[in-house]
Design a protein around this motif. Sequence first.
Motif, short mmCIF file in Angstrom:
data_model
loop_
_atom_site.label_atom_id
_atom_site.label_comp_id
_atom_site.label_asym_id
_atom_site.label_seq_id
_atom_site.Cartn_x
_atom_site.Cartn_y
_atom_site.Cartn_z
N HIS A 48 89.78 30.69 24.04
CA HIS A 48 90.10 30.43 25.44
C HIS A 48 91.60 30.22 25.53
O HIS A 48 92.14 29.30 24.91
N LYS A 50 93.81 29.24 27.81
CA LYS A 50 94.40 28.03 28.39
C LYS A 50 94.32 26.82 27.47
O LYS A 50 95.24 26.01 27.43
N THR A 51 93.21 26.68 26.74
CA THR A 51 93.02 25.48 25.93
C THR A 51 93.24 25.72 24.43
O THR A 51 93.43 24.77 23.68
N LYS A 53 90.96 26.57 22.53
CA LYS A 53 89.68 26.27 21.87
C LYS A 53 88.80 27.52 21.81
O LYS A 53 89.07 28.51 22.47
N SER A 110 81.64 21.54 19.36
CA SER A 110 81.76 21.69 20.81
C SER A 110 80.97 22.92 21.24
O SER A 110 81.08 23.97 20.60
N ARG A 248 98.72 36.39 27.49
CA ARG A 248 98.83 35.05 28.08
C ARG A 248 99.60 35.13 29.40
O ARG A 248 99.19 34.59 30.41
N GLU A 254 90.31 35.14 27.73
CA GLU A 254 89.93 34.92 26.33
C GLU A 254 90.49 36.04 25.45
O GLU A 254 90.60 37.18 25.89
N GLU A 277 89.89 24.21 16.04
CA GLU A 277 89.60 23.13 16.98
C GLU A 277 90.48 21.90 16.75
O GLU A 277 90.70 21.11 17.65
#
Length: 279
Positions: A48, A50-51, A53, A110, A248, A254, A277
């Motif tokens: 992902h 943005k994060t 993760k 997660s 980006r 993704e 992570e």
Amino acid sequence: TKKNGRNNMTFYDPSIQQADTRRMVMEDNLHRAVANDEFELYYQPKIHVKTGKIAAVEALIRWNHPVLGQISPAEFIPIAEETGLIVPMSEWVLHTACMQNKRWQEEGMSPMRVAVNISSVEFGEDDFVTKVVNILEETKLSPHYLELEITESVAIKNVGSVIEKLDALKQVGVYISIDDFGSGYSSLSYIKKLPIDALKVDRSFIQDLKANQTEETIVKAIITIAKSLQLDVVAEGVEEQEQVQILRKERCDEIQGYYFSKPLPVSEFEQKYESIERH
Ligand code: C2E
Ligand code: CA
Ligand code: CA
Ligand code: CA
């Protein structure tokens, strides 16, 4: 004559004979591969943007043949489709992927989606939706954590029933993406009608992606289209940092590719998960 010569060549060419033999062996052994526990799923993360993760992991099948060694799906899936063996094989894939994802959640990872590739033969089966629902019930995986990757060609081949099936899956809560987007012949007006969640930009567009070149314009356009249809957009086959930077900047949701991780067996993926992570 020349014509005869050519026929004879074909007949005696040892490499062709070997390829035939290999195919025959595979066709013959494919029947027993599930029972003999010769299939294995490798997992490749989708990051992902943005994060940073892991949003999802794509399950990719491998055949560990006792004599021929590891065989790529590109080689045996067409055989499995022609012989109908794709049906039991695919059930094994779906069941194993859902079970594995449920196990990961129980182990405290997660929650992430597990993405399974669906072939046209499989999708075309009358009881496809029922099978998916049954497997979700058996494995107790929440439908939101199952993603089905369906290629453009699958969507086109089954025009009649495709929307009906996708609607039913959507109702259940399964996440659906169009794989290899841009490589086929689907029109945008058709894609627009499909109840899907994401477009996965075909690797061919990502491969030569560099700043200020045609590919950047194309990828930008695909992302704009996806956004206007309110779909998530995923880039596959990302290998270089420059590609990550462009994606980006263009707000791709993704990213997947060797840049982050190649597809890995379970235990190696679990190590990779830790390193991604914890970042
Ligand atoms: P796909 O769904 O388009 O999967 C992407 C392929 O690209 C995978 O090859 C993956 O290993 C490879 N790949 C991933 N990242 C990169 C990268 O950064 N660079 C490059 N060069 N390649 C990358 P793989 O695992 O050999 O699978 C090939 C195809 O076989 C898949 O294409 C999919 O269509 C099919 N397939 C794989 N597993 C299954 C399955 O369980 N069921 C069905 N029906 N088809 C499957
Ligand atoms: Ca795929
Ligand atoms: Ca793909
Ligand atoms: Ca492909």
